[in-house]
Write a protein that holds these residues in place. Structure first.
Motif, PDB file in Angstrom:
ATOM      1  N   ALA A 142       0.834  -1.207   0.000  1.00 51.06           N
ATOM      2  CA  ALA A 142       0.000   0.000   0.000  1.00 51.06           C
ATOM      3  C   ALA A 142       0.867   1.255   0.000  1.00 51.06           C
ATOM      4  N   VAL A 143       1.966   1.224   0.732  1.00 48.81           N
ATOM      5  CA  VAL A 143       2.901   2.353   0.725  1.00 48.81           C
ATOM      6  C   VAL A 143       3.484   2.511  -0.677  1.00 48.81           C
ATOM      7  N   ASP A 144       3.919   1.405  -1.282  1.00 52.73           N
ATOM      8  CA  ASP A 144       4.519   1.450  -2.624  1.00 52.73           C
ATOM      9  C   ASP A 144       3.543   1.983  -3.672  1.00 52.73           C
ATOM     10  N   ARG A 145       2.241   1.708  -3.490  1.00 52.97           N
ATOM     11  CA  ARG A 145       1.216   2.209  -4.421  1.00 52.97           C
ATOM     12  C   ARG A 145       0.831   3.655  -4.119  1.00 52.97           C
ATOM     13  N   ASP A 151       5.220   7.017   6.836  1.00 49.96           N
ATOM     14  CA  ASP A 151       5.411   7.378   8.242  1.00 49.96           C
ATOM     15  C   ASP A 151       4.102   7.363   9.038  1.00 49.96           C
ATOM     16  N   ASN A 152       3.060   6.759   8.491  1.00 50.24           N
ATOM     17  CA  ASN A 152       1.777   6.700   9.191  1.00 50.24           C
ATOM     18  C   ASN A 152       1.949   5.862  10.456  1.00 50.24           C
ATOM     19  N   PRO A 153       1.743   6.455  11.641  1.00 50.39           N
ATOM     20  CA  PRO A 153       1.965   5.715  12.889  1.00 50.39           C
ATOM     21  C   PRO A 153       0.974   4.570  13.115  1.00 50.39           C
ATOM     22  N   ALA A 154      -0.166   4.599  12.442  1.00 52.65           N
ATOM     23  CA  ALA A 154      -1.164   3.537  12.619  1.00 52.65           C
ATOM     24  C   ALA A 154      -0.703   2.211  12.029  1.00 52.65           C
ATOM     25  N   MET A 155       0.288   2.248  11.119  1.00 51.00           N
ATOM     26  CA  MET A 155       0.745   0.997  10.494  1.00 51.00           C
ATOM     27  C   MET A 155       1.255   0.000  11.526  1.00 51.00           C
ATOM     28  N   ASP A 156       1.847   0.494  12.602  1.00 51.15           N
ATOM     29  CA  ASP A 156       2.372  -0.400  13.640  1.00 51.15           C
ATOM     30  C   ASP A 156       1.266  -1.053  14.468  1.00 51.15           C
TER      31      ASP A 156
END
Length: 196
Positions: A142-145, A151-156
């Motif tokens: 999703a980041v690559d697209r 740097d979205n903190p919710a990813m963790d």
């Protein structure tokens, strides 16, 4: 641990392994983790206790591998071209009946995990850590697209959110998780947190 377990299980056919795992999960639903014994599994599956220990090493590993086997595949194997599509496809893999059964298993194991270090270790190594790796792959795509910021903190916390929504449904609403509930949960909580 994974290489050793794979080597130990090499003599069992995939069909027999699936049969054993199904029996383990049935017993878990019937009696819970603490009352589940290798003797009971051996009797239910018409196998020897020695064979079970030789193949899986411990009750904890057998139980967690049975849970892992019952999963409908890896999260990262879903690639619809969008993060929203990936998560919705993930939700569609299990019907409401299966989700209710899995919810009951998770509740039963939640207590046992905290009082049994071997189960906790197996649970983390064989179920949680692989899920974290798979979720990272999905999020990286999703980041690559360009769908989410790197740097979205919710990813963790995505896996925390997903498990939380699934588990909390029964505790808060006294209802099993359903596809409809989880779709609404993703739309209201997970997607906004990720900015999609």
């Amino acid at each position: 641990m994974a290489e050793t377990a794979t080597a130990r299980r090499s003599r069992i056919t995939p069909e027999r392994e699936a049969e054993l795992y199904a029996a383990v999960l049935d017993l878990l639903r019937e009696v819970g983790y603490d009352a589940l014994t290798m003797d009971a599994v051996a009797a239910r599956t018409k196998s020897s206790k020695a064979t079970l220990y030789r193949q899986w090493g411990s009750k904890a590993e057998l139980v967690v591998r049975a849970m892992r086997h019952s999963k409908p595949g890896n999260i990262a194997d879903i690639d619809t071209g969008s993060l929203r599509g990936d998560f919705l496809a993930l939700l569609a893999r299990e019907d409401d009946c299966v989700m209710e059964q899995n919810s009951a298993l998770m509740r039963a194991l939640a207590m046992a995990v905290h009082s049994n270090p071997d189960l906790l270790k197996a649970f983390r190594e064989l179920l949680i850590e692989p899920e974290i790796v798979e979720m990272r792959k999905v999020l990286q795509r999703a980041v690559d697209r360009g769908e989410i910021r790197p740097d979205n903190p919710a990813m963790d916390y995505v896996l925390h959110m997903v498990i939380g929504g699934f588990a909390a449904r029964t505790f808060i609403d006294d209802l099993p998780p359903t596809q409809e509930f989880l779709r609404k949960y993703f739309e209201a909580v997970v997607f906004p947190a990720l900015g999609v």
